[in-house]
Scaffold this motif. Structure first.
Motif, PDB file in Angstrom:
ATOM      1  N   ALA A 107     -98.611  -4.488   0.245  1.00 26.40           N
ATOM      2  CA  ALA A 107     -98.873  -5.593   1.172  1.00 26.40           C
ATOM      3  C   ALA A 107     -97.976  -6.792   0.875  1.00 26.40           C
ATOM      4  O   ALA A 107     -97.516  -7.483   1.786  1.00 26.40           O
ATOM      5  N   GLN A 130     -99.435 -15.288   3.455  1.00 24.33           N
ATOM      6  CA  GLN A 130     -99.968 -13.948   3.158  1.00 24.33           C
ATOM      7  C   GLN A 130     -99.241 -13.347   1.957  1.00 24.33           C
ATOM      8  O   GLN A 130     -99.846 -12.656   1.133  1.00 24.33           O
ATOM      9  N   GLU A 134    -101.052 -11.965  -1.317  1.00 24.15           N
ATOM     10  CA  GLU A 134    -100.911 -10.595  -1.831  1.00 24.15           C
ATOM     11  C   GLU A 134    -100.451 -10.603  -3.297  1.00 24.15           C
ATOM     12  O   GLU A 134    -100.890  -9.772  -4.091  1.00 24.15           O
ATOM     13  N   GLU A 183    -104.689  -2.776   6.223  1.00 24.78           N
ATOM     14  CA  GLU A 183    -105.671  -3.821   5.909  1.00 24.78           C
ATOM     15  C   GLU A 183    -107.022  -3.568   6.575  1.00 24.78           C
ATOM     16  O   GLU A 183    -108.055  -4.003   6.063  1.00 24.78           O
ATOM     17  N   GLU A 213    -108.262 -11.006   3.071  1.00 25.75           N
ATOM     18  CA  GLU A 213    -107.914  -9.850   3.909  1.00 25.75           C
ATOM     19  C   GLU A 213    -108.443 -10.013   5.324  1.00 25.75           C
ATOM     20  O   GLU A 213    -107.810  -9.571   6.285  1.00 25.75           O
ATOM     21  N   HIS A 216    -105.925 -11.824   7.064  1.00 34.77           N
ATOM     22  CA  HIS A 216    -104.723 -11.033   7.342  1.00 34.77           C
ATOM     23  C   HIS A 216    -104.929 -10.138   8.566  1.00 34.77           C
ATOM     24  O   HIS A 216    -104.013  -9.952   9.366  1.00 34.77           O
TER      25      HIS A 216
HETATM   26 FE   LIG Z   1    -103.713  -8.403   2.821  1.00 32.06          FE
END
Ligand SMILES: [Fe+2]
Ligand SMILES: [Fe+2]
Length: 356
Positions: A107, A130, A134, A183, A213, A216
């Motif tokens: 990711a 993001q 990650e 995800e 998450e 995301h």
């Molecule tokens: Fe993620």
């Protein structure tokens, strides 16, 4: 838990991909909701180093108690000795956590790729946050997996799925492969781990990671839904075909023979692989694996397929392919809506309620 599964660490690997790089001198975003998502990404940053890393993990108290596990109710598991049960629970949990660790590294790579390729400036900002998220997730799971001292390799299908995503040179496909499919899978898996474990450090890591998450997955929706709607039908069909192929890698992978890592779990637990397969078959025939316990989420049905449908990424043509492959195209958004990021930090807990 001190036993180490030695000799299973894969060597480092490099390969070349084409990398689309997009400069943009229009600093305005074309999608208003991206700024909201970016602001919340900044507000909800957390420091993995500040978690309670000195929490002792009691070897006599497994990370997942067998009565919280999918295996606990199965006759083959109940016939094992107590020591075999404990070893199997410890190592099978470590094998799952190792997938979280390796998937987080994947990711990190995809999020950085999106930051390079996506033209919208606020989408670049978001992809940058993001990428940091990650990195923090890799840090947290690496530290936790090191603490329990049991490492397992990445399952081949997860590696294949993330590699297929990274090698597309199309930021929309990268976002479909990661922000919707991997995800979606991860959000369901984290939710299920959060409910299964009573170990406080893992519970804290999982809660924090899950909140990131959910954002995301929202990014995939907020960016891709209007972007896909504006595409020519042929381009939308190309993305739909990629989505189908990516989901198929995942479904085929989950049905594939056991990988080297899981065979090692069985070996250290003193379980013959053929006995394991026969035991799982028997449990399936008894209906034990058919229904997930209350509150557990089925990633493909509840998160991934509704996300693809909502974004216009399932066409009449790809719907027929999904159905021919035995993958129902579920469009019910109830659980996905509850899991996605909302303004409140309580969204994850709310999703736990909605999952019932
Ligand atoms: Fe993620
Ligand atoms: Fe992550």
């Amino acid at each position: 838990m001190t036993a180490k599964a030695k000799g299973l660490q894969a060597p480092s690997e490099t390969y070349e991909t084409l990398m689309k790089v997009s400069w943009n001198f229009n600093y305005e975003s074309q999608i208003a909701k991206l700024d909201d998502l970016y602001q919340r990404a900044k507000e909800n940053q957390w420091n993995a180093a500040e978690l309670a890393w000195d929490t002792p993990i009691d070897p006599a108290s497994p990370i997942i108690a067998s009565d919280h596990s999918q295996y606990g109710a199965m006759p083959w598991f109940q016939k094992l000795s107590r020591q075999q049960q404990e070893t199997f629970m410890a190592h099978s949990t470590a094998q799952v956590l190792s997938q979280f660790l390796h998937g987080e590294q994947g990711a990190l790579l995809t999020a950085a790729t999106v930051a390079h390729g996506v033209p919208d400036m606020k989408a670049k900002y978001y992809a940058a946050t993001q990428t940091v998220d990650e990195a923090r997730h890799v840090e947290a799971y690496d530290r936790y997996v090191n603490k329990i001292a049991i490492h397992y390799p990445m399952v081949p299908w997860l590696k294949q799925l993330i590699d297929a995503t990274l090698q597309t040179n199309n930021f929309c496909k990268v976002m479909i492969g990661m922000n919707m499919i991997v995800e979606g899978l991860a959000l369901g898996a984290f939710n299920n781990m959060y409910r299964q474990t009573e170990e406080p450090l893992l519970k804290a890591i999982t809660f924090n990671v899950m909140r990131d998450e959910s954002r995301h997955v929202s990014f995939g929706h907020v960016y891709l839904t209007p972007t896909v709607a504006a595409l020519h039908a042929d381009d939308r069909e190309d993305l739909a075909e990629f989505a189908y192929q990516a989901v198929k890698i995942l479904i085929d992978g989950q049905a594939a023979p056991m990988d080297a890592g899981f065979l090692k779990v069985l070996a250290v637990s003193g379980i013959d692989p053929e006995d394991f397969m026969a035991g799982m078959q028997e449990a399936a025939e008894m209906g034990i694996t058919r229904e997930l316990p209350p509150g557990q989420i089925h990633s493909v049905k509840d998160l991934m397929m509704p996300a693809l449908v909502r974004a216009g990424l399932v066409t009449a043509r790809s719907k027929a392919k999904f159905e021919a492959a035995g993958i129902p195209v579920n469009a019910d958004l109830t659980i996905l809506n509850a899991m996605e990021d909302r303004k409140s930090e309580l969204n994850v807990l709310n999703a736990q309620q909605a999952a019932y």
